[in-house]
Design an enzyme around this catalytic site. Structure first.
Site, short mmCIF file in Angstrom:
data_model
loop_
_atom_site.label_atom_id
_atom_site.label_comp_id
_atom_site.label_asym_id
_atom_site.label_seq_id
_atom_site.Cartn_x
_atom_site.Cartn_y
_atom_site.Cartn_z
N ARG A 99 3.16 87.92 32.14
CA ARG A 99 3.82 86.69 31.70
C ARG A 99 3.10 85.50 32.32
NH1 ARG A 99 5.54 89.57 28.49
NH2 ARG A 99 7.71 90.06 27.92
N HIS A 111 -2.66 86.67 23.49
CA HIS A 111 -1.64 87.71 23.70
C HIS A 111 -1.97 88.97 22.88
CE1 HIS A 111 2.80 88.18 25.05
NE2 HIS A 111 2.19 89.36 25.03
N GLU A 170 3.23 79.29 26.08
CA GLU A 170 2.39 80.13 25.24
C GLU A 170 2.66 79.81 23.78
OE1 GLU A 170 2.07 84.29 26.40
OE2 GLU A 170 2.10 84.81 24.28
#
Length: 332
Positions: free
Chosen positions: A242, A290, A271
């Site tokens: 994270r 990601h 993000e």
């Protein structure tokens, strides 16, 4: 063990449903469940749809198991959650009422570990550094004293499902593996061939530090300037967990101070990182969108895992991916 046919309902983000539950996965699930309604979103749930449901089949965008929802679903006994963290799903009320939850989190963990391993091994050869140097200078990069795996030390922050999966993959590469996890039993670390140490020890002694911790109040911005400045010369930080685990402004500052350090960030905070972020300008950072976890056809593995869990449930066998209330305090 169950008697007779169970009633089920598909409830999740409709845009992701087919990615997760393809024809084969639905066929396997519907061998045990009567599902009369088409897949719906959590926003479209109504009490009449829930009244006779025994099993909720979900994934990303699952409904939260509030007291109001549970009052409308008195027969609900099992939730199949084809995604990772169940924190958005479960409540104290769902645990109190004995609703069982099984998650595809460990399936996702295996894919994240694959990606983390690739980045760790590439970092030990300074791969990204050479790529970016050649791009910047428009000339072949000059090789430096890269370690490779021989004699290298890799540090893992957390030995949850993803940390453990990464440790198992690293075992065949002959690296020394350190880990920091205050909740990991010594026996677990020993079985993985991992040395437990402090967070400070992981950062100070590792050639690559790979983050796998959940984002909790106590872990937010845990990777601060002090830890970053303590890293070995030419060390790399890899984050597939994270973005909020890292104090991003401190990371930028330290990377500017120490061009020998490198960061591979598959996640950021926020993000995605906004346009113009310093992360896109520094020569010693690479940001990927990601990529860790299950993407594209890999998402069917999540649905397949839930279909297999349902078959075990119907047979009265132990569930392989069941989440216990006691595990939630320090889980992702």
């Amino acid at each position: 063990m169950t008697n007779g046919q169970l009633n089920g309902l598909y409830v999740m983000d409709p845009a992701r449903f087919d990615d997760v539950y393809g024809e084969a996965e639905r066929t396997a699930i519907e061998a045990h469940l009567t599902i009369k309604e088409p897949p719906i979103s959590a926003a479209d749930l109504t009490p009449d749809l829930l009244a006779g449901v025994d099993v909720l089949v979900t994934g990303w965008g699952a409904p939260r198991l509030t007291a109001e929802l549970l009052d409308s679903a008195p027969r609900l006994a099992l939730v199949l959650y084809a995604a990772g963290s169940v924190r958005p799903l479960v409540t104290e009320e769902s645990w109190t009422r004995g609703v069982r939850v099984t998650s595809a989190g460990t399936v996702i963990a295996d894919k994240v570990a694959d990606f983390a391993l690739a980045q760790i091994l590439y970092a030990l050869k300074h791969g990204w550094r050479y790529v970016l140097t050649a791009r910047r200078t428009r000339a072949a990069a000059v090789r430096r004293s890269e370690l490779g795996t021989a004699g290298a030390t890799v540090g893992l922050v957390s030995l949850g499902a993803t940390g453990q999966a990464t440790a198992r993959l690293l075992a065949r590469h002959g690296v020394r593996v350190l880990a920091h996890d205050p909740y990991a039993p010594a026996a677990t670390a020993h079985a993985l061939g991992v040395e437990l140490t402090t967070l400070e020890g992981v950062f100070a002694e590792s050639d690559v530090v790979s983050l796998h911790a959940p984002l909790l109040d106590e872990t937010r911005a845990m990777v601060d300037a002090r830890l970053l400045r303590s890293m070995r010369p030419d060390a790399t930080l890899v984050n597939t967990a994270r973005g909020g685990l890292i104090d991003e402004s401190a990371l930028v500052t330290v990377l500017e101070e120490r061009p020998d350090l490198f960061a591979v960030l598959d996640v950021t905070d926020p993000e995605p990182a906004p346009p113009g972020s310093p992360l896109f300008e520094l020569d010693n950072v690479v940001v990927t969108p990601h990529l860790a976890g299950n993407l594209g056809p890999e998402r069917r593995l999540l649905g397949r895992a839930m279909a297999e869990e349902l078959a075990r449930y119907v047979a009265g066998s132990p569930l392989r991916h069941e989440v216990a209330a006691a595990s939630m305090e320090h889980a992702a």
